[in-house]
Write a protein that holds these residues in place. Structure first.
Motif, PDB file in Angstrom:
ATOM      1  N   ALA A   1      31.915 127.216   3.957  1.00 16.25           N
ATOM      2  CA  ALA A   1      30.745 126.437   3.558  1.00 16.25           C
ATOM      3  C   ALA A   1      29.599 127.351   3.147  1.00 16.25           C
ATOM      4  O   ALA A   1      28.880 127.063   2.188  1.00 16.25           O
ATOM      5  CB  ALA A   1      30.317 125.503   4.691  1.00 16.25           C
TER       6      ALA A   1
ATOM      7  N   ALA B   1      30.154 128.444  -0.383  1.00 16.44           N
ATOM      8  CA  ALA B   1      29.840 127.338  -1.301  1.00 16.44           C
ATOM      9  C   ALA B   1      28.334 127.134  -1.397  1.00 16.44           C
ATOM     10  O   ALA B   1      27.803 126.880  -2.487  1.00 16.44           O
ATOM     11  CB  ALA B   1      30.539 126.064  -0.850  1.00 16.44           C
ATOM     12  N   ASP B   2      27.626 127.266  -0.289  1.00 10.58           N
ATOM     13  CA  ASP B   2      26.165 127.149  -0.299  1.00 10.58           C
ATOM     14  C   ASP B   2      25.529 128.207  -1.187  1.00 10.58           C
ATOM     15  O   ASP B   2      24.436 128.004  -1.713  1.00 10.58           O
ATOM     16  CB  ASP B   2      25.599 127.295   1.114  1.00 10.58           C
ATOM     17  CG  ASP B   2      25.899 126.121   2.021  1.00 10.58           C
ATOM     18  OD1 ASP B   2      26.251 125.024   1.518  1.00 10.58           O
ATOM     19  OD2 ASP B   2      25.799 126.303   3.257  1.00 10.58           O
TER      20      ASP B   2
ATOM     21  N   LEU C   1      34.064 122.642   5.196  1.00  9.67           N
ATOM     22  CA  LEU C   1      33.452 122.394   3.889  1.00  9.67           C
ATOM     23  C   LEU C   1      32.966 120.952   3.781  1.00  9.67           C
ATOM     24  O   LEU C   1      31.849 120.701   3.328  1.00  9.67           O
ATOM     25  CB  LEU C   1      34.457 122.709   2.767  1.00  9.67           C
ATOM     26  CG  LEU C   1      34.644 124.179   2.460  1.00  9.67           C
ATOM     27  CD1 LEU C   1      35.934 124.411   1.700  1.00  9.67           C
ATOM     28  CD2 LEU C   1      33.454 124.711   1.671  1.00  9.67           C
TER      29      LEU C   1
ATOM     30  N   HIS D   1      30.354 119.615   1.033  1.00 14.14           N
ATOM     31  CA  HIS D   1      30.995 120.132  -0.165  1.00 14.14           C
ATOM     32  C   HIS D   1      32.264 119.342  -0.472  1.00 14.14           C
ATOM     33  O   HIS D   1      33.029 119.015   0.436  1.00 14.14           O
ATOM     34  CB  HIS D   1      31.334 121.614   0.002  1.00 14.14           C
ATOM     35  CG  HIS D   1      30.118 122.454   0.169  1.00 14.14           C
ATOM     36  ND1 HIS D   1      29.252 122.732  -0.857  1.00 14.14           N
ATOM     37  CD2 HIS D   1      29.608 123.066   1.279  1.00 14.14           C
ATOM     38  CE1 HIS D   1      28.264 123.482  -0.397  1.00 14.14           C
ATOM     39  NE2 HIS D   1      28.452 123.696   0.889  1.00 14.14           N
TER      40      HIS D   1
END
Length: 150
Positions: free
Chosen positions: A112, A115-116, A142, A147
């Protein structure tokens, strides 16, 4: 691609940029090496320096026709201390094509975090091979962070 960058454009013109995925093995610059971003492209599994700025190379590759970049942090690879988020940030500021983060996953929340920081996808190997975590745990982390997951 490093030896003949124009090949990226040739392949993209012939087959479309969606088939051109450039793998960039990058590391923080070692003592005595300097690049504007502080990250250098390496070859041969991270064992050979190129002196090429990794962020500039990613941007150039995208301009030449790469449709996606697999960004491998050679410093974080296999260490399980988390993805190199600063490197992800630096590359994301310069490229607007899909970016895959690789190298460093150790905990479900690392996915995560990547992805952030702009990763469109994340790649991990050792944590799954050695049973440190399951793919489902990574997906759950995630999803919990908001996400999308397939």
């Amino acid at each position: 691609a490093i030896n003949r960058p124009e090949q990226l454009a040739e392949v993209a013109r012939r087959f479309g940029n969606q088939v051109v995925v450039l793998s960039v093995d990058a590391r923080r610059c070692p003592q005595g090496v300097s690049t504007p971003s502080g990250y250098e492209v390496t070859t041969h599994g991270g064992t050979r320096s190129t002196g090429i700025d990794a962020v500039d190379w990613a941007a150039r590759a995208a301009a030449l026709g790469a449709g996606e970049i697999l960004l491998n942090s050679m410093d974080a690879d296999g260490v399980t201390g988390g993805f190199d988020l600063e490197m992800l940030d630096a590359v994301r500021r310069q490229v607007h094509i899909p970016l895959i983060a690789s190298g460093g996953a150790g905990r479900p929340e690392d996915f995560a975090a990547a992805a952030d920081h702009g990763a469109d996808a994340v790649l991990a190997a050792s944590v799954f091979h050695y049973g440190t975590m399951t793919v489902q745990q990574a997906k759950d982390a995630l999803r919990a962070a908001g996400h999308p997951v397939r």
